[in-house]
Design an enzyme around this catalytic site. Structure first.
Site, PDB file in Angstrom:
ATOM      1  N   ASP A 106     -22.195 -12.960 -21.158  1.00 17.69           N
ATOM      2  CA  ASP A 106     -21.479 -13.858 -22.080  1.00 17.69           C
ATOM      3  C   ASP A 106     -21.215 -15.191 -21.383  1.00 17.69           C
ATOM      4  O   ASP A 106     -21.268 -16.258 -21.999  1.00 17.69           O
ATOM      5  CB  ASP A 106     -20.135 -13.247 -22.502  1.00 17.69           C
ATOM      6  CG  ASP A 106     -20.301 -12.170 -23.562  1.00 17.69           C
ATOM      7  OD1 ASP A 106     -21.336 -12.187 -24.268  1.00 17.69           O
ATOM      8  OD2 ASP A 106     -19.400 -11.314 -23.693  1.00 17.69           O
ATOM      9  N   LYS A 118     -15.952  -3.243 -23.962  1.00 15.80           N
ATOM     10  CA  LYS A 118     -16.319  -4.131 -22.848  1.00 15.80           C
ATOM     11  C   LYS A 118     -15.460  -3.937 -21.597  1.00 15.80           C
ATOM     12  O   LYS A 118     -15.945  -4.108 -20.487  1.00 15.80           O
ATOM     13  CB  LYS A 118     -16.199  -5.590 -23.283  1.00 15.80           C
ATOM     14  CG  LYS A 118     -17.376  -6.100 -24.094  1.00 15.80           C
ATOM     15  CD  LYS A 118     -17.249  -7.588 -24.338  1.00 15.80           C
ATOM     16  CE  LYS A 118     -18.382  -8.079 -25.208  1.00 15.80           C
ATOM     17  NZ  LYS A 118     -18.340  -9.518 -25.445  1.00 15.80           N
TER      18      LYS A 118
END
Ligand code: NAP
Length: 532
Positions: free
Chosen positions: A347, A310
């Protein structure tokens, strides 16, 4: 002895088969026939692995009877010898005898290894051809993906009805090698190509997209005949293999480990529901450079990015949204119209939108447990909405650093019970299936109006159960999982995401997982190691 002439011309066979051939194994002929009958619910194209039987010749009369009854079945006879990766201990003459007798028993195709074909006397090879059975000449490389054109050249003199080339992928990039080979062979409609191994799983779908005549599948999970094989039902229902063609857009979730990710199930269900011609694959990415080669070569239209990539992927994107830049992590990549890659962080929306549906966040007092990736998304997202955020983490220094970056506060464990919160968010892995770590908070610490556990497997975590027991409303992690995925779907397709359908398939899978015996937690693969 041309018993199958009418049904075994390559054109005839091609008109009978779909894109999936299920490999049927069994230690007895009865078991094999039972599994074959079961498999016909998914596809009528079956490969009988005669080498799995102790006495293949003795099994042929029963198989003949089965094939005579099951007229829709198109059957391959395979009796792979041990030196070529099969289980048959007999010699080449014995293999040939079995394949010839299989022709007389109603089998439509025989699979002969290239090594066997090369070792056969011309007359013996001719004898097999004269039975009328269609011929697959196959090649397996259990080590690598290399020299595919040279292998093809070795096969050509045998004038096979189908050519089957099965190398082993050690990296994601090896799948590209196979795809390019299949694309180069575009004028041949009789080539089957697939890569074995965990890294080659995606070739089971991408091979067909690149022109493979069909692909092989396991009858059920656990009945795989090659490493990385996917169950037929998964290929049909999740990956919609029958609809995959050159125009199918490719998306994927990249991480390490990735095998147990529910994202392929959820996102393919969304594509199916919205009739988007796209497929979403699990990309086992041990190395970011390998992933980026695949992404650019296929090319991949969008990525979900999970641990451990990420942060690292951000340096390879044209631009990211401001929130990803602040958090220092991106979980969504889009290939835009200009062909360049852009990064987003969904997210944050996955955490914020379930909360905003329940309360206004401006001025809300929120406790975040943890200071890792998910906690960073929670803290920055909540601060962005004007919430007052307190962080409790096992390592206080990390909490302090995050608090400073995001304008939040750190809190000590002792102070939690004395403080009234609007929300407590768990952003640690505690409570996750297989994670036995002690809870950070006890029931007396839950002085809050709402508990949100980001852990989504199991659906009902110990923290959620503790909150429920106190009558505190809860949000389950599955809501975040669906919301972050729904936003990705919208970024990629521009269409509203079918959230109900996505939730339905994820809940169903989680309930099934809960009924299975507990699997050991999946560990990341070492960087140096690649797929078996
Ligand atoms: P991460 O970056 O590894 O961070 C883990 C955090 O948990 C760290 O703050 C770590 O504390 C803390 N921690 C780990 N083990 C602990 C223990 N035994 N006791 C106390 N604290 C512990 O992981 P992440 O990416 O943030 O993910 C955290 C969890 O969020 C995941 O396990 C997953 O269940 C959930 N998640 C859910 C979704 C969803 O869609 N629902 C999405 C992403 C993540 P230290 O700083 O002391 O190491």
């Amino acid at each position: 002895m041309k018993t199958n002439v009418l049904s075994t011309t390559p054109q005839m066979i091609r008109s009978r088969i779909g894109k999936i051939c299920v490999s049927i194994t069994g230690s007895t002929v009865a078991e094999m026939i039972e599994r074959a009958a079961q498999a016909t619910k998914e596809t009528t194209f079956l490969e009988f692995r005669l080498d799995y039987l102790d006495k293949p010749l003795a099994a042929l009369p029963k198989l003949k009877q089965f094939l005579a009854e099951q007229t829709a079945v198109t059957a391959i006879a395979t009796c792979r010898r041990a030196p070529n990766g099969g289980k048959f201990e007999g010699n080449l003459a014995a293999e040939l005898e079995i394949l010839s007798k299989a022709a007389a028993s109603g089998f439509h195709l025989a699979d002969l290894e290239l090594e066997s074909a090369e070792a056969l006397k011309k007359a013996d090879f001719q004898h097999l051809r004269e039975t009328g059975i269609a011929l697959i000449v196959s090649y397996h490389d259990f080590k690598q993906t290399k020299d595919l054109d040279a292998i093809f050249k070795r096969m050509e003199p045998f004038e096979p009805d189908f050519v089957k080339i099965v190398p082993t992928a050690k990296s994601l990039t090896d799948n590209v090698t196979l795809m390019r080979f299949l694309e180069r062979m575009n004028d041949h409609s009789n080539i089957v190509g697939v890569c074995m191994g965990d890294a080659g799983i995606i070739s089971r779908v991408l091979g067909v997209r690149a022109g493979s005549a069909f692909t092989f599948a396991a009858a059920t999970p656990g009945e795989e005949t090659a490493p990385g094989q996917i169950a037929a039902r998964t290929l049909i229902e999740t990956y919609r293999i029958d609809q995959v063609d050159a125009a199918t857009k490719v998306y994927g979730v990249a991480g390490n480990p990735i095998r147990s990710s529910l994202s392929p199930l959820m996102m393919n269900a969304a594509f199916r529901r919205e009739t988007v011609n796209a497929v979403y694959l699990g990309l086992q990415a041990d190395k970011l450079s390998d992933l980026l080669t695949l992404v650019n070569e296929i090319p991949i239209q969008g990525l979900s990015v999970t641990m451990p990539h990420k942060q690292e992927i951000m340096a390879h994107l044209e631009k990211t949204d401001p929130l990803s830049a602040k958090i220092g992590a991106c979980n969504t990549v889009l290939r835009a119209q200009d062909g360049k890659l852009y990064g987003f962080n969904t997210d944050v929306a996955g955490i914020i939108s379930p909360l905003e549906r329940r309360m206004p966040l401006r001025g809300a007092k929120v406790l975040v447990l943890g200071a890792g990736g998910a906690a960073r998304a929670a803290v920055f997202g909540l601060r962005d909405k004007g919430a007052e955020v307190h962080i409790l983490n096992r390592t206080p220094e990390t909490a302090a650093k995050l608090a400073k970056q995001a304008g939040a506060k750190v809190i000590k464990k002792e102070a939690v019970a004395k403080t009234a919160f609007d929300v407590i968010v768990n952003a640690t892995p505690i409570g996750m299936a297989g994670n036995k770590a002690a809870q950070m908070l006890e029931a007396k610490d839950l002085n809050t109006k709402l508990v949100f556990d980001l852990v989504y497997n199991p659906i009902e975590t110990p923290l959620i159960a503790m909150a429920r027991a106190k009558g505190i409303p809860v949000v389950a992690g599955v809501e975040m999982f669906v919301q972050q995925g729904a936003r990705q779907f919208e970024i990629w397709t521009g269409k509203p995401a079918p959230e109900e359908e996505m939730l339905r398939v994820v809940l169903h899978a989680l309930k099934q997982k809960a009924e299975e015996p507990e699997a050991p937690a999946e560990k990341p693969k070492a960087k140096a190691k690649t797929a078996k």
